[in-house]
Scaffold this active site. Structure first.
Site, PDB file in Angstrom:
ATOM      1  N   ASP A  34      31.873  46.800  40.232  1.00  0.00           N
ATOM      2  CA  ASP A  34      32.574  45.515  40.194  1.00  0.00           C
ATOM      3  C   ASP A  34      33.063  45.584  41.907  1.00  0.00           C
ATOM      4  OD1 ASP A  34      33.695  43.842  38.600  1.00  0.00           O
ATOM      5  OD2 ASP A  34      33.931  44.986  37.348  1.00  0.00           O
ATOM      6  N   MET A  36      34.421  44.818  45.474  1.00  0.00           N
ATOM      7  CA  MET A  36      36.043  43.791  45.982  1.00  0.00           C
ATOM      8  C   MET A  36      35.770  43.749  47.556  1.00  0.00           C
ATOM      9  SD  MET A  36      38.440  44.108  43.143  1.00  0.00           S
ATOM     10  CE  MET A  36      37.452  44.008  41.247  1.00  0.00           C
ATOM     11  N   MET A  67      31.706  40.005  44.557  1.00  0.00           N
ATOM     12  CA  MET A  67      33.180  39.828  44.852  1.00  0.00           C
ATOM     13  C   MET A  67      33.662  40.155  46.240  1.00  0.00           C
ATOM     14  SD  MET A  67      34.932  40.305  41.426  1.00  0.00           S
ATOM     15  CE  MET A  67      34.027  42.088  41.016  1.00  0.00           C
ATOM     16  N   MET A 136      32.716  34.328  34.285  1.00  0.00           N
ATOM     17  CA  MET A 136      34.622  35.020  34.610  1.00  0.00           C
ATOM     18  C   MET A 136      35.419  34.346  33.736  1.00  0.00           C
ATOM     19  SD  MET A 136      33.968  37.488  36.374  1.00  0.00           S
ATOM     20  CE  MET A 136      35.708  37.987  36.486  1.00  0.00           C
ATOM     21  N   GLY A 141      38.726  40.394  40.377  1.00  0.00           N
ATOM     22  CA  GLY A 141      39.690  41.160  41.260  1.00  0.00           C
ATOM     23  C   GLY A 141      40.681  42.142  40.581  1.00  0.00           C
ATOM     24  N   PHE A 142      40.828  42.116  39.165  1.00  0.00           N
ATOM     25  CA  PHE A 142      41.585  43.093  38.470  1.00  0.00           C
ATOM     26  C   PHE A 142      41.216  43.396  37.172  1.00  0.00           C
ATOM     27  CE2 PHE A 142      44.264  40.830  41.812  1.00  0.00           C
ATOM     28  CZ  PHE A 142      44.803  42.020  42.468  1.00  0.00           C
ATOM     29  N   GLY A 143      41.743  44.619  36.846  1.00  0.00           N
ATOM     30  CA  GLY A 143      40.821  44.488  35.423  1.00  0.00           C
ATOM     31  C   GLY A 143      42.685  44.939  34.244  1.00  0.00           C
ATOM     32  N   GLY A 144      41.722  44.460  33.096  1.00  0.00           N
ATOM     33  CA  GLY A 144      43.015  44.278  32.873  1.00  0.00           C
ATOM     34  C   GLY A 144      44.198  42.734  31.728  1.00  0.00           C
ATOM     35  N   GLY A 175      35.602  39.425  31.006  1.00  0.00           N
ATOM     36  CA  GLY A 175      36.987  40.257  31.493  1.00  0.00           C
ATOM     37  C   GLY A 175      37.430  39.502  30.869  1.00  0.00           C
ATOM     38  N   GLY A 176      38.582  41.028  30.286  1.00  0.00           N
ATOM     39  CA  GLY A 176      39.939  40.372  29.572  1.00  0.00           C
ATOM     40  C   GLY A 176      39.120  40.413  27.633  1.00  0.00           C
ATOM     41  N   GLY A 196      36.067  46.367  30.389  1.00  0.00           N
ATOM     42  CA  GLY A 196      37.153  47.604  31.601  1.00  0.00           C
ATOM     43  C   GLY A 196      38.207  48.609  30.860  1.00  0.00           C
ATOM     44  N   SER A 197      38.896  48.399  30.734  1.00  0.00           N
ATOM     45  CA  SER A 197      39.828  48.658  29.665  1.00  0.00           C
ATOM     46  C   SER A 197      39.791  49.180  28.770  1.00  0.00           C
ATOM     47  CB  SER A 197      41.287  47.612  30.357  1.00  0.00           C
ATOM     48  OG  SER A 197      41.487  46.452  30.076  1.00  0.00           O
TER      49      SER A 197
HETATM   50  C1  DX5 Z   1      37.047  41.869  37.647  1.00  0.00           C
HETATM   51  C2  DX5 Z   1      36.405  42.312  37.453  1.00  0.00           C
HETATM   52  C3  DX5 Z   1      35.791  42.680  36.032  1.00  0.00           C
HETATM   53  C4  DX5 Z   1      37.473  43.976  35.090  1.00  0.00           C
HETATM   54  C5  DX5 Z   1      36.626  43.600  34.063  1.00  0.00           C
HETATM   55  O1  DX5 Z   1      37.687  40.948  38.809  1.00  0.00           O
HETATM   56  O2  DX5 Z   1      34.744  41.865  37.460  1.00  0.00           O
HETATM   57  O3  DX5 Z   1      34.649  43.355  35.934  1.00  0.00           O
HETATM   58  O4  DX5 Z   1      36.544  44.746  35.167  1.00  0.00           O
HETATM   59  O5  DX5 Z   1      37.864  44.563  33.733  1.00  0.00           O
HETATM   60  P1  DX5 Z   1      38.682  44.124  31.660  1.00  0.00           P
HETATM   61  O6  DX5 Z   1      37.438  44.379  30.824  1.00  0.00           O
HETATM   62  O7  DX5 Z   1      39.588  45.357  32.236  1.00  0.00           O
HETATM   63  O8  DX5 Z   1      38.747  42.433  31.894  1.00  0.00           O
HETATM   64 ZN    ZN Z   2      32.825  42.664  36.702  1.00  0.00          ZN
END
Ligand code: DX5
Ligand code: ZN
Length: 216
Positions: A34, A36, A67, A136, A141-144, A175-176, A196-197
């Site tokens: 990822d 950014m 991104m 998406m 922008g963020f994990g978790g 995502g999620g 991710g998480s």
């Molecule tokens: C968010 C990223 C994702 C993120 C997924 O902008 O594109 O790839 O790392 O993280 P989780 O699986 O924790 O939602």
């Molecule tokens: Zn991603």
């Protein structure tokens, strides 16, 4: 065959090399990277030098999710760093058709990512020329973050479009996603799952990847 693509955004960057080796040993199908820019999304992650240095550690597919605004400016650099797939956001590029062809001209795969609120119609004329669509399921922008439920309808819409125009395309969802909702994401039509998480939690990569696969 459903592919699991761990996102290294959730890795401990002080141990990134170790994590890459672990992901390979645990049977990850590709590595989701990822990138950014702090403009398209409200966060800055990492860039070209990091990708180049981890490229030496593994032969796994590098799935680079850009991104960043006007991604065509950097395509050549990411190819040089070792990307096997480059995915650009529909929302970041006024000439997305040209950028897709540009990415493919380097002999690598090209994908288009759609933010949660971007309509599936936007890729209707592109899909036959794509290797992957990334849906998406959180705002990037963020994990978790929490999975946005209406995105499941979008996955089904992309699946239906793919059945007409490009049935072998990779349909990736990002995502999620964890072991509790992966099955419904797959049942909606996804075949590449980013996590991710759910992969890195508690520093138990092997156990977590197995739990994801078992959840399908
Ligand atoms: C968010 C990223 C994702 C993120 C997924 O902008 O594109 O790839 O790392 O993280 P989780 O699986 O924790 O939602
Ligand atoms: Zn991603």
């Amino acid at each position: 065959m459903i592919k699991i693509a761990p996102s290294i955004l959730s890795a401990d960057f002080s141990r990134l090399g170790e994590h890459i080796k672990q992901l390979e040993a645990c049977g990850a199908d590709m590595i989701h990277i990822d990138v950014m820019d702090g403009m398209f999304v409200p966060n800055i992650s990492f860039g070209i030098p990091i990708i180049k240095s981890i490229r030496k550690l593994t032969k796994l597919t590098f799935d680079v999710h850009l991104m960043i605004e006007e991604p065509s400016r950097y395509v050549e650099d990411f190819v040089g760093a070792g990307a096997d797939i480059i995915t650009v956001h529909y929302e970041t590029d006024r000439h997305i058709d040209r950028t897709i062809n540009y990415i493919k001209s380097f002999g690598i795969k090209a994908g288009v990512a759609l933010n949660p609120a971007t309509s599936v119609d936007s890729i209707k004329y592109l899909i036959s020329n794509l290797d992957m669509v990334l849906i998406m399921s959180v705002n990037p922008g963020f994990g978790g973050q929490k999975y946005i439920d209406y995105c499941s309808d979008k996955i089904s819409e992309v699946r239906a479009l793919a059945d007409i125009h490009n049935k072998d395309i990779m349909i990736q969802v990002d995502g999620g996603i964890d072991e509790t909702n992966i099955r419904s994401v797959v049942n909606s039509g996804a075949n590449v799952i980013v996590a991710g998480s759910a992969v890195f939690k508690n520093d138990e990569i092997d156990k977590n990847i197995k739990a994801l696969r078992a959840g399908i």
